[in-house]
Design an enzyme around this catalytic site. Structure first.
Site, PDB file in Angstrom:
ATOM      1  N   ARG A   1      39.709  -2.506   4.716  1.00  0.00           N
ATOM      2  CA  ARG A   1      39.890  -2.147   6.129  1.00  0.00           C
ATOM      3  C   ARG A   1      38.825  -2.661   7.084  1.00  0.00           C
ATOM      4  O   ARG A   1      38.777  -2.241   8.244  1.00  0.00           O
ATOM      5  CB  ARG A   1      40.030  -0.634   6.320  1.00  0.00           C
ATOM      6  CG  ARG A   1      41.205  -0.067   5.598  1.00  0.00           C
ATOM      7  CD  ARG A   1      41.445   1.416   5.787  1.00  0.00           C
ATOM      8  NE  ARG A   1      40.318   2.156   6.259  1.00  0.00           N
ATOM      9  CZ  ARG A   1      40.372   3.045   7.247  1.00  0.00           C
ATOM     10  NH1 ARG A   1      41.491   3.270   7.867  1.00  0.00           N
ATOM     11  NH2 ARG A   1      39.313   3.701   7.613  1.00  0.00           N
ATOM     12  N   ASP A   2      37.955  -3.581   6.632  1.00  0.00           N
ATOM     13  CA  ASP A   2      36.945  -4.122   7.539  1.00  0.00           C
ATOM     14  C   ASP A   2      36.596  -5.559   7.158  1.00  0.00           C
ATOM     15  O   ASP A   2      35.430  -5.954   7.197  1.00  0.00           O
ATOM     16  CB  ASP A   2      35.696  -3.229   7.516  1.00  0.00           C
ATOM     17  CG  ASP A   2      34.747  -3.515   8.687  1.00  0.00           C
ATOM     18  OD1 ASP A   2      35.183  -4.156   9.668  1.00  0.00           O
ATOM     19  OD2 ASP A   2      33.575  -3.101   8.603  1.00  0.00           O
ATOM     20  N   ILE A   3      37.599  -6.326   6.777  1.00  0.00           N
ATOM     21  CA  ILE A   3      37.370  -7.729   6.455  1.00  0.00           C
ATOM     22  C   ILE A   3      37.161  -8.480   7.769  1.00  0.00           C
ATOM     23  O   ILE A   3      37.990  -8.391   8.681  1.00  0.00           O
ATOM     24  CB  ILE A   3      38.552  -8.343   5.674  1.00  0.00           C
ATOM     25  CG1 ILE A   3      38.732  -7.640   4.333  1.00  0.00           C
ATOM     26  CG2 ILE A   3      38.382  -9.851   5.503  1.00  0.00           C
ATOM     27  CD1 ILE A   3      37.593  -7.825   3.362  1.00  0.00           C
TER      28      ILE A   3
END
Length: 175
Positions: free
Chosen positions: A19-21
């Site tokens: 969820r934070d690439i």
């Protein structure tokens, strides 16, 4: 990008969504090893579709479902972010935000910036589809499409909201 997708495939297989690439969470060591960092926003997907209560947003890399506290998040969420990261790596431009693209998609194809194989460009554009229905579903599928000689472009038309139109059956009954 293939190393990032391999890492994502591994975490997705155990039910975790990063969820934070984004570019700032991908590091290359001195020996050339790619590392995906910052699992602080990661979410354990307890069902097929994760319904997260927290909203994590990184302008240009966050898919539309992550803007909603109950958005339908899954591996496709990380696929979007990985594709957006690749877009930035290749073009030097941060992709337009998914919320803006949902209203009017003006994302320029990668080939407007650099020479790129059509199949690779199509794979990236499919992975960056705003609507989940048309987006590449998994890191493995995305990696396979990046390696493919030919990839079909997937475009999902926005579903028009029902604005009170009556079906033919209702018109006949009322008449």
């Amino acid at each position: 990008l293939l190393d990032v997708l391999k890492a994502l495939q591994a975490v997705h297989e155990v039910g975790i969504i990063h969820r934070d690439i984004a570019p700032d969470n991908i590091y290359i060591t001195k020996n050339g090893t790619v590392k995906v960092l910052d699992f602080g926003a990661a979410r354990y997907a307890t069902s097929h579709h994760s319904k997260s209560l927290s909203v994590i947003v990184k302008q240009g890399y966050t898919p539309i479902e992550q803007y909603r506290s109950r958005g339908d998040q899954g591996p496709w969420t990380d696929v979007y972010a990985a594709a957006a990261t690749f877009y930035k790596m290749v073009t030097g431009e941060t992709p337009e935000d998914s919320m803006e693209r949902a209203v009017k998609d003006t994302l320029k194809p990668i080939s407007k910036y650099v020479h790129i194989k059509k199949s690779v460009e199509t794979a990236v554009m499919n992975a960056m589809n705003v609507q989940i229905d048309g987006r590449t579903k998994s890191a493995k599928q995305f990696a396979d499409e990046l390696r493919a000689a030919e990839v079909k472009r997937v475009i999902v038309k926005e579903k028009k909201a029902d604005t009170g139109r009556w079906s033919l059956g209702m018109k006949i009954i009322v008449a």
